[in-house]
Design a protein around this motif. Structure first.
Motif, PDB file in Angstrom:
ATOM      1  N   PHE A   1      43.978   6.115  35.333  1.00 49.00           N
ATOM      2  CA  PHE A   1      43.747   5.201  36.453  1.00 49.00           C
ATOM      3  C   PHE A   1      42.302   4.710  36.457  1.00 49.00           C
ATOM      4  O   PHE A   1      41.393   5.433  36.056  1.00 49.00           O
ATOM      5  CB  PHE A   1      43.994   5.921  37.789  1.00 49.00           C
ATOM      6  N   TRP A   2      42.128   3.504  36.977  1.00 46.47           N
ATOM      7  CA  TRP A   2      40.795   3.004  37.290  1.00 46.47           C
ATOM      8  C   TRP A   2      40.749   2.629  38.773  1.00 46.47           C
ATOM      9  O   TRP A   2      41.605   1.893  39.270  1.00 46.47           O
ATOM     10  CB  TRP A   2      40.433   1.783  36.459  1.00 46.47           C
ATOM     11  N   TYR A   3      39.732   3.170  39.457  1.00 47.41           N
ATOM     12  CA  TYR A   3      39.476   2.865  40.865  1.00 47.41           C
ATOM     13  C   TYR A   3      38.071   2.295  40.984  1.00 47.41           C
ATOM     14  O   TYR A   3      37.200   2.597  40.177  1.00 47.41           O
ATOM     15  CB  TYR A   3      39.517   4.129  41.720  1.00 47.41           C
ATOM     16  N   ARG A   4      37.867   1.533  42.050  1.00 44.95           N
ATOM     17  CA  ARG A   4      36.498   1.252  42.449  1.00 44.95           C
ATOM     18  C   ARG A   4      36.268   1.845  43.820  1.00 44.95           C
ATOM     19  O   ARG A   4      37.178   1.901  44.664  1.00 44.95           O
ATOM     20  CB  ARG A   4      36.132  -0.231  42.386  1.00 44.95           C
ATOM     21  N   GLN A   5      35.024   2.338  43.994  1.00 46.28           N
ATOM     22  CA  GLN A   5      34.655   3.051  45.209  1.00 46.28           C
ATOM     23  C   GLN A   5      33.539   2.291  45.883  1.00 46.28           C
ATOM     24  O   GLN A   5      32.466   2.115  45.296  1.00 46.28           O
ATOM     25  CB  GLN A   5      34.211   4.471  44.869  1.00 46.28           C
ATOM     26  N   ASP A   6      33.783   1.815  47.097  1.00 43.53           N
ATOM     27  CA  ASP A   6      32.785   1.052  47.838  1.00 43.53           C
ATOM     28  C   ASP A   6      32.618   1.654  49.226  1.00 43.53           C
ATOM     29  O   ASP A   6      33.607   2.057  49.853  1.00 43.53           O
ATOM     30  CB  ASP A   6      33.221  -0.412  47.967  1.00 43.53           C
ATOM     31  N   PRO A   7      31.386   1.704  49.740  1.00 42.79           N
ATOM     32  CA  PRO A   7      31.150   2.283  51.073  1.00 42.79           C
ATOM     33  C   PRO A   7      31.992   1.574  52.126  1.00 42.79           C
ATOM     34  O   PRO A   7      32.047   0.348  52.188  1.00 42.79           O
ATOM     35  CB  PRO A   7      29.654   2.027  51.295  1.00 42.79           C
ATOM     36  N   GLY A   8      32.661   2.371  52.937  1.00 43.47           N
ATOM     37  CA  GLY A   8      33.471   1.817  54.011  1.00 43.47           C
ATOM     38  C   GLY A   8      34.843   1.328  53.591  1.00 43.47           C
ATOM     39  O   GLY A   8      35.667   0.983  54.441  1.00 43.47           O
ATOM     40  N   LEU A   9      35.088   1.305  52.286  1.00 44.05           N
ATOM     41  CA  LEU A   9      36.391   0.830  51.791  1.00 44.05           C
ATOM     42  C   LEU A   9      37.163   1.929  51.069  1.00 44.05           C
ATOM     43  O   LEU A   9      38.331   1.737  50.729  1.00 44.05           O
ATOM     44  CB  LEU A   9      36.201  -0.360  50.844  1.00 44.05           C
ATOM     45  N   GLY A  10      36.529   3.049  50.805  1.00 49.36           N
ATOM     46  CA  GLY A  10      37.208   4.136  50.113  1.00 49.36           C
ATOM     47  C   GLY A  10      37.428   3.818  48.653  1.00 49.36           C
ATOM     48  O   GLY A  10      36.671   3.070  48.031  1.00 49.36           O
TER      49      GLY A  10
ATOM     50  N   ASN B   1      30.151  -9.700  42.857  1.00 44.83           N
ATOM     51  CA  ASN B   1      31.019  -8.925  43.755  1.00 44.83           C
ATOM     52  C   ASN B   1      31.757  -7.794  43.031  1.00 44.83           C
ATOM     53  O   ASN B   1      32.548  -7.062  43.655  1.00 44.83           O
ATOM     54  CB  ASN B   1      32.001  -9.830  44.515  1.00 44.83           C
ATOM     55  N   GLN B   2      31.495  -7.640  41.759  1.00 48.77           N
ATOM     56  CA  GLN B   2      32.036  -6.504  41.013  1.00 48.77           C
ATOM     57  C   GLN B   2      31.009  -5.379  40.881  1.00 48.77           C
ATOM     58  O   GLN B   2      31.273  -4.365  40.206  1.00 48.77           O
ATOM     59  CB  GLN B   2      32.540  -6.942  39.641  1.00 48.77           C
ATOM     60  N   THR B   3      29.868  -5.555  41.509  1.00 51.83           N
ATOM     61  CA  THR B   3      28.914  -4.457  41.618  1.00 51.83           C
ATOM     62  C   THR B   3      29.563  -3.345  42.441  1.00 51.83           C
ATOM     63  O   THR B   3      29.970  -3.563  43.579  1.00 51.83           O
ATOM     64  CB  THR B   3      27.622  -4.935  42.299  1.00 51.83           C
ATOM     65  N   SER B   4      29.669  -2.157  41.846  1.00 52.44           N
ATOM     66  CA  SER B   4      30.416  -1.089  42.503  1.00 52.44           C
ATOM     67  C   SER B   4      30.308   0.189  41.677  1.00 52.44           C
ATOM     68  O   SER B   4      29.755   0.208  40.581  1.00 52.44           O
ATOM     69  CB  SER B   4      31.898  -1.482  42.621  1.00 52.44           C
ATOM     70  N   MET B   5      30.869   1.275  42.239  1.00 55.22           N
ATOM     71  CA  MET B   5      31.070   2.510  41.490  1.00 55.22           C
ATOM     72  C   MET B   5      32.505   2.486  40.967  1.00 55.22           C
ATOM     73  O   MET B   5      33.447   2.299  41.748  1.00 55.22           O
ATOM     74  CB  MET B   5      30.856   3.718  42.396  1.00 55.22           C
ATOM     75  N   TYR B   6      32.655   2.714  39.673  1.00 55.51           N
ATOM     76  CA  TYR B   6      33.980   2.711  39.053  1.00 55.51           C
ATOM     77  C   TYR B   6      34.347   4.132  38.637  1.00 55.51           C
ATOM     78  O   TYR B   6      33.588   4.804  37.937  1.00 55.51           O
ATOM     79  CB  TYR B   6      34.004   1.770  37.846  1.00 55.51           C
ATOM     80  N   LEU B   7      35.508   4.570  39.099  1.00 53.40           N
ATOM     81  CA  LEU B   7      35.981   5.922  38.813  1.00 53.40           C
ATOM     82  C   LEU B   7      37.242   5.867  37.965  1.00 53.40           C
ATOM     83  O   LEU B   7      38.180   5.146  38.286  1.00 53.40           O
ATOM     84  CB  LEU B   7      36.294   6.673  40.112  1.00 53.40           C
ATOM     85  N   CYS B   8      37.239   6.652  36.914  1.00 56.41           N
ATOM     86  CA  CYS B   8      38.420   6.832  36.092  1.00 56.41           C
ATOM     87  C   CYS B   8      39.068   8.153  36.480  1.00 56.41           C
ATOM     88  O   CYS B   8      38.370   9.102  36.859  1.00 56.41           O
ATOM     89  CB  CYS B   8      38.022   6.838  34.617  1.00 56.41           C
TER      90      CYS B   8
ATOM     91  N   LEU C   1      48.713   7.112  44.457  1.00 55.65           N
ATOM     92  CA  LEU C   1      47.843   7.893  45.335  1.00 55.65           C
ATOM     93  C   LEU C   1      47.002   6.920  46.140  1.00 55.65           C
ATOM     94  O   LEU C   1      46.205   6.176  45.576  1.00 55.65           O
ATOM     95  CB  LEU C   1      46.955   8.820  44.506  1.00 55.65           C
ATOM     96  N   THR C   2      47.222   6.927  47.440  1.00 55.50           N
ATOM     97  CA  THR C   2      46.498   6.031  48.340  1.00 55.50           C
ATOM     98  C   THR C   2      45.454   6.820  49.105  1.00 55.50           C
ATOM     99  O   THR C   2      45.765   7.848  49.708  1.00 55.50           O
ATOM    100  CB  THR C   2      47.478   5.371  49.320  1.00 55.50           C
ATOM    101  N   PHE C   3      44.226   6.316  49.096  1.00 56.92           N
ATOM    102  CA  PHE C   3      43.115   7.009  49.742  1.00 56.92           C
ATOM    103  C   PHE C   3      42.784   6.380  51.088  1.00 56.92           C
ATOM    104  O   PHE C   3      42.922   5.173  51.274  1.00 56.92           O
ATOM    105  CB  PHE C   3      41.865   6.936  48.865  1.00 56.92           C
ATOM    106  N   GLY C   4      42.318   7.216  52.000  1.00 56.18           N
ATOM    107  CA  GLY C   4      41.688   6.709  53.195  1.00 56.18           C
ATOM    108  C   GLY C   4      40.286   6.219  52.875  1.00 56.18           C
ATOM    109  O   GLY C   4      39.822   6.332  51.734  1.00 56.18           O
TER     110      GLY C   4
END
Lengths: 110, 115
Positions: A33-42, A84-91, B103-106
């Motif tokens: 999986f690839w996620y992006r993590q942004d403050p206030g957006l999870g 707008n793709q500035t972010s933390m990316y989590l695998c 998997l859905t996160f808050g």
């Protein structure tokens, strides 16, 4: 314990550049999986893959693509980076309903 | 559709005080619920999952299907508990290639434990 590694902890790129983020897992997991993590957006799911050469769009796939040529490696590609793709990316990878995460790549697009 | 709500963005308590991080979910099927934690400059890691019914680092969480909640609790907070906490729900979804667990996160709650 699953080891998920990401190629870079920090990355700075310019608008319009093509960016590759690499992820490797060592536990023979089918799902990655690839996620992006942004403050206030999870955490928001960008793409995932359930097998080699298979991929599915997540919740925010626009502006991204992925590649999975080998089971252990899952790459996230930004074809033309934008600010707008500035972010933390989590695998992450998994073999069940949970996830094991990599350390993250903090990408800054100038 | 799956949805996870963490109503508090920030939570601040004093050391030794009880702490409760709230999580509510919406899902029509049979969910599996998780709590993940991210300490400063560390990777996101699993804290606990409801099917294990364990206590990890003094934290517990009980799935309440009637109230669709999975609140995280600890009776006596410690300074080292300061971190970002995410509640997550795993539910079966249909994708173009078949079904798979999503998997859905808050949005997360930042817990600060003051000395």
């Amino acid at each position: 314990d699953v080891k998920v590694t990401q190629s870079s902890r920090y990355l700075v790129k310019r608008t319009g550049e093509k960016v590759f983020l690499e992820c490797v897992q060592d536990m023979d997991h089918e799902n990655m999986f690839w996620y992006r993590q942004d403050p206030g957006l999870g955490l928001r799911l960008i793409y995932f893959s359930y097998d080699v050469k298979m991929k599915e769009k997540g919740d925010i796939p626009e502006g991204y693509s992925v590649s999975r040529e080998k089971k252990e490696r899952f790459s996230l590609i930004l074809e033309s980076a934008s600010t707008n793709q500035t972010s933390m990316y989590l695998c992450a990878s998994s073999s069940d309903r949970g996830r094991s995460f990599g350390p993250g790549t903090r990408l800054t697009v100038l | 559709a799956q949805r996870v709500t963490q109503p508090e963005k920030l939570l601040s308590v004093f050391k030794g005080a009880p702490v409760e991080l709230k999580c509510n979910y919406s899902y029509s099927g049979s969910p599996e619920l998780f709590w993940y934690v991210q300490y400063s400059r560390q990777r996101l890691q699993l804290l606990l999952r409801h099917i294990s019914r364990e206590s990890i680092k003094g934290f517990t969480a009980d799935l309440n299907k009637g109230e669709t909640s999975f609140h995280l609790k600890k009776p006596f907070a410690q300074e080292e508990d300061s971190a970002m906490y995410y509640c997550a729900l795993s539910g079966l979804e249909l994708w173009s290639g078949g079904s798979n667990y999503k998997l859905t996160f808050g949005k997360g709650t930042l817990l600060t434990v003051n000395p």
